[in-house]
Design a protein around this motif. Structure first.
Motif, PDB file in Angstrom:
ATOM      1  N   ARG A  19       0.854  -1.183   0.000  1.00 26.91           N
ATOM      2  CA  ARG A  19       0.000   0.000   0.000  1.00 26.91           C
ATOM      3  C   ARG A  19       0.891   1.234   0.000  1.00 26.91           C
ATOM      4  NH1 ARG A  19      -4.473   2.310   4.275  1.00 26.91           N
ATOM      5  NH2 ARG A  19      -2.589   2.839   5.458  1.00 26.91           N
ATOM      6  N   SER A  21       1.274   5.334   0.121  1.00 23.55           N
ATOM      7  CA  SER A  21       0.606   6.496   0.690  1.00 23.55           C
ATOM      8  C   SER A  21       1.213   7.763   0.112  1.00 23.55           C
ATOM      9  CB  SER A  21       0.767   6.521   2.215  1.00 23.55           C
ATOM     10  OG  SER A  21       0.186   5.388   2.814  1.00 23.55           O
ATOM     11  N   SER A  27      -5.344  20.102   2.935  1.00 22.15           N
ATOM     12  CA  SER A  27      -6.561  19.413   2.498  1.00 22.15           C
ATOM     13  C   SER A  27      -6.907  19.888   1.094  1.00 22.15           C
ATOM     14  CB  SER A  27      -7.706  19.686   3.467  1.00 22.15           C
ATOM     15  OG  SER A  27      -7.402  19.161   4.737  1.00 22.15           O
ATOM     16  N   SER A  70      -7.646   5.396  -3.174  1.00 22.89           N
ATOM     17  CA  SER A  70      -8.605   5.896  -2.201  1.00 22.89           C
ATOM     18  C   SER A  70      -7.981   7.077  -1.459  1.00 22.89           C
ATOM     19  CB  SER A  70      -9.002   4.794  -1.212  1.00 22.89           C
ATOM     20  OG  SER A  70      -7.871   4.355  -0.469  1.00 22.89           O
ATOM     21  N   ARG A  71      -8.782   7.714  -0.630  1.00 18.47           N
ATOM     22  CA  ARG A  71      -8.291   8.850   0.140  1.00 18.47           C
ATOM     23  C   ARG A  71      -8.912   8.816   1.526  1.00 18.47           C
ATOM     24  NH1 ARG A  71     -11.672  13.009  -3.653  1.00 18.47           N
ATOM     25  NH2 ARG A  71     -13.686  12.858  -2.595  1.00 18.47           N
ATOM     26  N   ASP A  72      -8.293   9.498   2.448  1.00 17.84           N
ATOM     27  CA  ASP A  72      -8.852   9.547   3.788  1.00 17.84           C
ATOM     28  C   ASP A  72      -9.846  10.703   3.890  1.00 17.84           C
ATOM     29  OD1 ASP A  72      -6.192  11.203   5.693  1.00 17.84           O
ATOM     30  OD2 ASP A  72      -7.285  11.796   3.912  1.00 17.84           O
ATOM     31  N   ASN A  73     -10.692  10.656   4.896  1.00 19.64           N
ATOM     32  CA  ASN A  73     -11.749  11.650   5.023  1.00 19.64           C
ATOM     33  C   ASN A  73     -11.208  13.028   5.396  1.00 19.64           C
ATOM     34  OD1 ASN A  73     -13.782   9.831   4.393  1.00 19.64           O
ATOM     35  ND2 ASN A  73     -13.998   9.167   6.521  1.00 19.64           N
ATOM     36  N   THR A  77      -4.440  12.589   2.583  1.00 20.12           N
ATOM     37  CA  THR A  77      -3.650  11.410   2.226  1.00 20.12           C
ATOM     38  C   THR A  77      -4.405  10.587   1.201  1.00 20.12           C
ATOM     39  OG1 THR A  77      -2.657  11.314   4.430  1.00 20.12           O
ATOM     40  CG2 THR A  77      -2.454   9.361   3.046  1.00 20.12           C
ATOM     41  N   TYR A  79      -4.126   6.948  -1.132  1.00 22.27           N
ATOM     42  CA  TYR A  79      -3.514   5.635  -1.067  1.00 22.27           C
ATOM     43  C   TYR A  79      -3.615   4.925  -2.412  1.00 22.27           C
ATOM     44  CZ  TYR A  79      -4.282   6.561   3.896  1.00 22.27           C
ATOM     45  OH  TYR A  79      -4.312   7.134   5.133  1.00 22.27           O
TER      46      TYR A  79
END
Length: 115
Positions: A19, A21, A27, A70-73, A77, A79
């Motif tokens: 994975r 990152s 943001s 994908s991304r974090d909320n 970040t 991925y």
């Protein structure tokens, strides 16, 4: 100015997973399209996966069904989950953030798939 820092590369056997990152300095996902590119020795840079600001994704045919972007909320970040890795996935992987004329790149992380 956006700074991107990739991590998560390494050596993995065929069939394994990694994975990657990409941490952004702010943001930015509500505005920027986020992309993962790769460059293998002797090859041109290739777009591997893309995630736009509205959440739509794109994958190059060779990684469909194996890679997931994908991304974090929190929005800083992104991925790249890479499964069922093959030797031909060996390359330096780069994170890219793009919005209109803004085009930012990370330093790259090496992924080597070998037994």
């Amino acid at each position: 100015q956006v700074q991107l820092v990739e991590s998560g590369g390494g050596l993995v056997q065929p069939g394994g997973s990694l994975r990657l990152s990409c941490a952004a300095s702010g943001s930015i996902f509500s505005t920027y399209n986020m992309n993962w590119y790769r460059r293998a020795p002797g090859n041109q840079r290739e777009l591997v996966a893309s995630l736009n600001h509205s959440g739509s994704t794109y994958y190059v045919d060779s990684v469909k069904g194996r890679f997931t972007i994908s991304r974090d909320n929190a929005g800083n970040t992104v991925y790249l989950q890479m499964n069922l890795l093959k030797p031909e996935d060996t390359a330096v992987y780069y994170c890219n953030a793009r919005f209109m004329r803004d085009d930012y790149w990370g330093q790259g992380t090496q992924v080597t798939v070998s037994s």
